[in-house]
Design a protein around this motif. Structure first.
Motif, PDB file in Angstrom:
ATOM      1  N   VAL A  47       0.910  -1.344   0.221  1.00 20.84           N
ATOM      2  CA  VAL A  47      -0.191   0.320   0.152  1.00 20.84           C
ATOM      3  C   VAL A  47       0.761   0.994  -0.274  1.00 20.84           C
ATOM      4  N   PHE A  48       0.869   2.295  -0.942  1.00 25.47           N
ATOM      5  CA  PHE A  48       1.931   3.304  -0.734  1.00 25.47           C
ATOM      6  C   PHE A  48       0.314   4.362   0.098  1.00 25.47           C
ATOM      7  N   ALA A  49       1.214   5.529   0.166  1.00 23.78           N
ATOM      8  CA  ALA A  49       0.160   6.077   1.220  1.00 23.78           C
ATOM      9  C   ALA A  49       0.958   7.327   0.939  1.00 23.78           C
ATOM     10  N   LYS A  50       0.422   8.532   1.797  1.00 18.55           N
ATOM     11  CA  LYS A  50       1.026   9.758   2.097  1.00 18.55           C
ATOM     12  C   LYS A  50       1.158  10.251   3.579  1.00 18.55           C
ATOM     13  N   TRP A  59      -2.772   5.345  -1.593  1.00 23.11           N
ATOM     14  CA  TRP A  59      -3.274   6.541  -2.916  1.00 23.11           C
ATOM     15  C   TRP A  59      -3.166   5.217  -3.663  1.00 23.11           C
ATOM     16  N   TYR A  60      -2.488   4.565  -3.463  1.00 25.06           N
ATOM     17  CA  TYR A  60      -2.615   2.712  -4.329  1.00 25.06           C
ATOM     18  C   TYR A  60      -2.130   1.589  -4.110  1.00 25.06           C
ATOM     19  N   VAL A  61      -2.862   0.436  -3.778  1.00 20.14           N
ATOM     20  CA  VAL A  61      -2.647  -0.837  -4.178  1.00 20.14           C
ATOM     21  C   VAL A  61      -2.437  -1.368  -4.684  1.00 20.14           C
ATOM     22  N   GLY A  62      -1.687  -2.793  -4.640  1.00 16.14           N
ATOM     23  CA  GLY A  62      -1.056  -3.356  -5.595  1.00 16.14           C
ATOM     24  C   GLY A  62      -0.500  -4.518  -4.948  1.00 16.14           C
ATOM     25  N   GLN A  63      -0.636  -5.906  -6.263  1.00 20.48           N
ATOM     26  CA  GLN A  63      -0.112  -7.174  -5.535  1.00 20.48           C
ATOM     27  C   GLN A  63       1.095  -7.783  -5.760  1.00 20.48           C
ATOM     28  N   ALA A  64       2.219  -7.906  -5.337  1.00 18.65           N
ATOM     29  CA  ALA A  64       3.665  -8.158  -6.391  1.00 18.65           C
ATOM     30  C   ALA A  64       3.108 -10.036  -6.272  1.00 18.65           C
ATOM     31  N   TRP A 125      -9.095  -6.535  -1.673  1.00 16.01           N
ATOM     32  CA  TRP A 125     -10.320  -6.494   0.453  1.00 16.01           C
ATOM     33  C   TRP A 125      -9.067  -4.830   0.637  1.00 16.01           C
ATOM     34  N   LEU A 126      -8.076  -4.653   0.568  1.00 18.23           N
ATOM     35  CA  LEU A 126      -6.912  -3.305   0.553  1.00 18.23           C
ATOM     36  C   LEU A 126      -7.663  -2.144  -0.191  1.00 18.23           C
ATOM     37  N   ILE A 127      -7.845  -2.507  -1.053  1.00 20.87           N
ATOM     38  CA  ILE A 127      -7.996  -1.760  -2.602  1.00 20.87           C
ATOM     39  C   ILE A 127      -9.707  -1.441  -1.841  1.00 20.87           C
ATOM     40  N   ALA A 128     -10.553  -2.069  -1.707  1.00 17.18           N
ATOM     41  CA  ALA A 128     -11.760  -1.560  -1.579  1.00 17.18           C
ATOM     42  C   ALA A 128     -11.744  -0.376  -0.114  1.00 17.18           C
ATOM     43  N   ALA A 129     -10.884  -1.109   1.133  1.00 22.88           N
ATOM     44  CA  ALA A 129     -10.344  -0.781   1.957  1.00 22.88           C
ATOM     45  C   ALA A 129     -10.219   1.522   1.455  1.00 22.88           C
ATOM     46  N   ALA A 130      -8.911   1.012   0.763  1.00 27.00           N
ATOM     47  CA  ALA A 130      -8.674   2.293   0.772  1.00 27.00           C
ATOM     48  C   ALA A 130      -9.039   2.929   0.470  1.00 27.00           C
ATOM     49  N   LEU A 131     -10.351   2.580  -0.500  1.00 24.52           N
ATOM     50  CA  LEU A 131     -11.162   3.652  -1.466  1.00 24.52           C
ATOM     51  C   LEU A 131     -12.112   3.927  -0.694  1.00 24.52           C
ATOM     52  N   GLU A 132     -12.586   3.337   0.205  1.00 20.03           N
ATOM     53  CA  GLU A 132     -13.228   3.762   1.632  1.00 20.03           C
ATOM     54  C   GLU A 132     -12.592   5.796   1.924  1.00 20.03           C
ATOM     55  N   LEU A 137      -8.610   7.657  -4.769  1.00 20.14           N
ATOM     56  CA  LEU A 137      -7.254   6.908  -5.393  1.00 20.14           C
ATOM     57  C   LEU A 137      -6.706   5.951  -6.795  1.00 20.14           C
ATOM     58  N   LYS A 138      -5.594   5.935  -6.150  1.00 18.35           N
ATOM     59  CA  LYS A 138      -5.244   6.297  -8.441  1.00 18.35           C
ATOM     60  C   LYS A 138      -5.249   4.523  -9.183  1.00 18.35           C
ATOM     61  N   ASN A 139      -5.734   3.370  -8.310  1.00 19.04           N
ATOM     62  CA  ASN A 139      -5.778   1.925  -8.925  1.00 19.04           C
ATOM     63  C   ASN A 139      -6.812   2.661  -9.960  1.00 19.04           C
ATOM     64  N   SER A 140      -7.248   1.914 -10.600  1.00 17.01           N
ATOM     65  CA  SER A 140      -7.844   1.364 -11.210  1.00 17.01           C
ATOM     66  C   SER A 140      -8.957  -0.047 -11.512  1.00 17.01           C
TER      67      SER A 140
END
Length: 175
Positions: A47-50, A59-64, A125-132, A137-140
């Motif tokens: 999770v990228f945050a400021k 601001w962004y969630v991803g997986q690797a 799940w993290l995208i949903a929480a971050a979007l709330e 949020l920068k995710n598409s």
């Protein structure tokens, strides 16, 4: 499936514009490896945050999974997204959620094209929480659907839309 949580790890900024660059990756790898050997190569979510005086804003969630965690979190496309939200205020940070074995060791990335379904679920799940928390949020990926679903007083709630039943359900789910 077990995931750890590491962070927030402050990202270095470079040049006159103080951007996150390829140089930031090298420093991030060193930081992760100092915390735990193999962490920069692990698979997991991030999770990228400021961070500002007001706290942390995602601001962004991803997986690797196919690529190492550090390399994926700071790939050129992601750095571009992160740099669009940076200004003089605040510090860019990353949280990492590495996948672990039941004994607590870092799980190795799968060989080939194998997917780890727990990573897909956790990312959603993290995208949903971050979007709330942050509608900008920068995710598409996944966000078009999440932005349009509304549950009275619970999910993407509108002002004044709460009911006694929605408050009771909210207290039931999040005491």
């Amino acid at each position: 499936m077990d995931f750890g949580v590491i962070g927030p790890i402050k990202l270095s900024r470079h040049g006159k514009k103080r951007l996150i660059t390829a140089d930031s990756i090298k420093e991030l790898i060193e930081e992760l490896e100092s915390k735990e050997e193999g962490l920069s190569e692990a698979c997991g979510c991030y999770v990228f945050a400021k961070q500002t005086g007001k706290g942390l804003m995602p601001w962004y969630v991803g997986q690797a999974c196919k690529r190492p965690l550090a390399a994926e979190a700071l790939n050129p496309s992601n750095r571009e997204k992160y740099n669009t939200v940076l200004d003089a205020k605040g510090s860019p940070v990353l949280f990492f959620l590495p996948l672990r074995t039941p004994s607590g060791k870092l799980r190795k990335r799968p060989k080939g094209v194998g997917r780890i379904h727990a990573l897909d679920f956790l990312e959603r799940w993290l995208i949903a929480a971050a979007l709330e928390r942050n509608q900008k949020l920068k995710n598409s990926k996944e966000t078009a659907f999440l932005r349009t679903i509304h549950v009275t007083g619970i999910l993407n709630a509108r002002k004044g839309g709460s009911t006694k039943a929605s408050r009771d359900l909210s207290r039931t789910l999040w005491p």
